[in-house]
Design a protein around this motif. Structure first.
Motif: not given
Lengths: 207, 207, 207, 207
Positions: A121-141
């Motif tokens: 149903g979708g892979v959920r990831v949050r609160d990790v710095e590497m998310l900035k590498g895909i243009g998202r926020a490192a926390r709370g996103d």
């Protein structure tokens, strides 16, 4: 982006595709002849340069490239020897059309197949710095990587992609298959691919 | 394929064997001097060029090649310095004779040994795109990789292979030992090897 | 083996040590400046060429080599610039003296540390083809890799090695530390190291 | 260390940063454009050469370097084309100021993120030889790698670092983010990074 396609432009694109393919293959994400890369070479009408089908992605030559239209059908270019495009070119073209991306990467990374199977149903990831590498926020996103069923009809796959897509997520998992990722150009699309693969490996490790 | 074997043809084959061996060794699948590769260089009678025994597969020279017959026995070629063929050449020859493959790869990939131990009756995989890399369907097509006991008698191993074989599966697991895979030529045999190893790692990860 | 040590012979040994170090470092088994390699360059009296202490094993120059005696103490060679030998040279020398090996490899492979911790009384492996890579039988032959406690006194470590050693096993695990392996020359010692590491990874995976 | 910064000195530093970045990227620890490296090029006042933001760390050119001050703010150097420094330069500068280190490495190694998540109060490691690689004793010496929460304000991050820091530990884990490690020069900082990553992988494997 509507300049006439010349053999020189096609080969220049093929050279970039070969370089990025070789890098991704070195990570073990393109075993056999799996995976393919594309680059938008015209927008009006849409034209993509896409890696040739059935070749080793670690060893591509600049001429191992085909030009396809918005439906993934091959387009002849005067002075360019025709090679067969990847069958998945149609999904690359749809991704480029829908997202405006300048380049699309498709790899068979094991972590993508494992994550897509674990979380259909979708892979959920949050609160990790590497998310900035895909243009998202490192926390709370919270980022949800969409997962769609696999298939051989690229039109149908494109419809599934459009239905599942989150415009803020530059990647798509295909269940039992692999990963698509995209960006404004090929280097960016490879970087997004690297970051998404890291995030999927992370999600699996902490599950 | 029945042209007379010349030193030039043997060295050309040795060069291809060295290149593909180096690639497979770089994946960590040929530790020590393990594994061996072969290429059919004559069909009537059957002749294979096979990597020399006891050498580092990352560092082969084109001359590190021996010619063997259908039983794996060394065949002298005028003008070619004799090197000892792998003891497993007999199984390579049997695989080539039975399947019609043009090349055979044997590696000691850890995932193959782990999968063969876990599923001694055969490793089942289905519904994953990478199956297309070995010529099978991505969905609805259960593939069973045969597993046979290991042994030092290549004739006996060949019989076990023939008894266990599924003509639609271009690979064989040898329990407590490693993996054989084959294809129409050496590059294809390496690609099959890469895809099978990926599939075995996948099978282990989702078990 | 009792020929006078010349600068040329020392540098030739240093070149071989550098090449094999670089290969082993590429596997991730010599992180930081860990690990060291040695080669016997004289038997009467015993002399070893050993990699210099504190250097990156991926980047050694042929001159990054020291000559040591049977106790691991540095021996001056006329015309050779002295570099500090590894502190572990004494254990290398003891292994070479006791086993007759021509070369010794010491690496900090994670699998060796994990296996030594899991089985402090020795790591048992049997019935797997890779055992042939260390000179043992593929079936029906239980191999026990000895494990000794670590320490900083190489004389004491040598005594522990002698007490624990099985003459049929060309390797030693040092608990909380790493792996020693040896062979008739440096290439063989590296091959043994590769096979032992594979066997330890296998033992951990099937435990 | 207070010599005037010339373009030649900046480029020489950029060349060292590029070389060490490429090595660390080859380990898979700098996916996308993640991570950054720095080198102290002046102490009074503090000046660091730091890798440029948003570039592939495997492919840096010597000119992909910026000079920053103790607060991480960019400092113009006559004759040097300005590139944007990493946003994390401020934490690099704080580490260099507080510890006296000559170089700082920051990578997004998966093991660091997993260990920081598992042990948010600090990662404890003892009784393993690799600890000598970071200047600690191989036995009887418990090392606690501090873990701090992540954040985007480098001043705040620096304060957390100072509060959590153990002067005997040349590394810092940032939760949900990655690893900082340092040493007297860039090569030493890379070696420390390699050893810390090994130690974190070890801690996770034996937990």
């Amino acid at each position: 982006m509507n300049a006439r396609l010349t053999p020189g432009r096609v080969l220049a694109s093929g050279e970039r595709l070969a370089a990025e393919s070789a890098r991704l293959a070195s990570y073990g994400w393109m075993r056999g002849t799996s995976g393919n890369l594309s680059e938008v070479v015209g927008r009006d009408p849409l034209r993509l340069a896409v890696t040739a089908s059935g070749l080793d992605k670690a060893d591509l030559a600049p001429s191992d490239v085909a030009i396809v239209d918005a439906g993934g059908a091959q387009v002849a270019v005067e002075g360019v020897h025709a090679v067969r495009p990847s069958a998945e070119a149609g999904l690359h073209a749809r991704v480029a059309a829908v997202t405006g991306a300048g380049a699309v990467v498709h790899v068979h990374a094991l972590s993508a197949v494992l994550a897509g199977r674990r979380w259909p149903g979708g892979v959920r990831v949050r609160d990790v710095e590497m998310l900035k590498g895909i243009g998202r926020a490192a926390r709370g996103d919270e980022v949800v990587f969409p997962v769609i069923p696999s298939g051989q009809d690229m039109g149908e796959m494109g419809d599934r992609f459009e239905a599942a897509r989150d415009p803020r997520v530059p990647a798509l998992l295909v269940a039992g298959h692999g990963l698509y990722a995209w960006g404004e150009d090929l280097v960016r699309a490879r970087h997004v691919t690297e970051c998404v693969e890291w995030l999927l490996a992370y999600a699996l490790a902490v599950a």
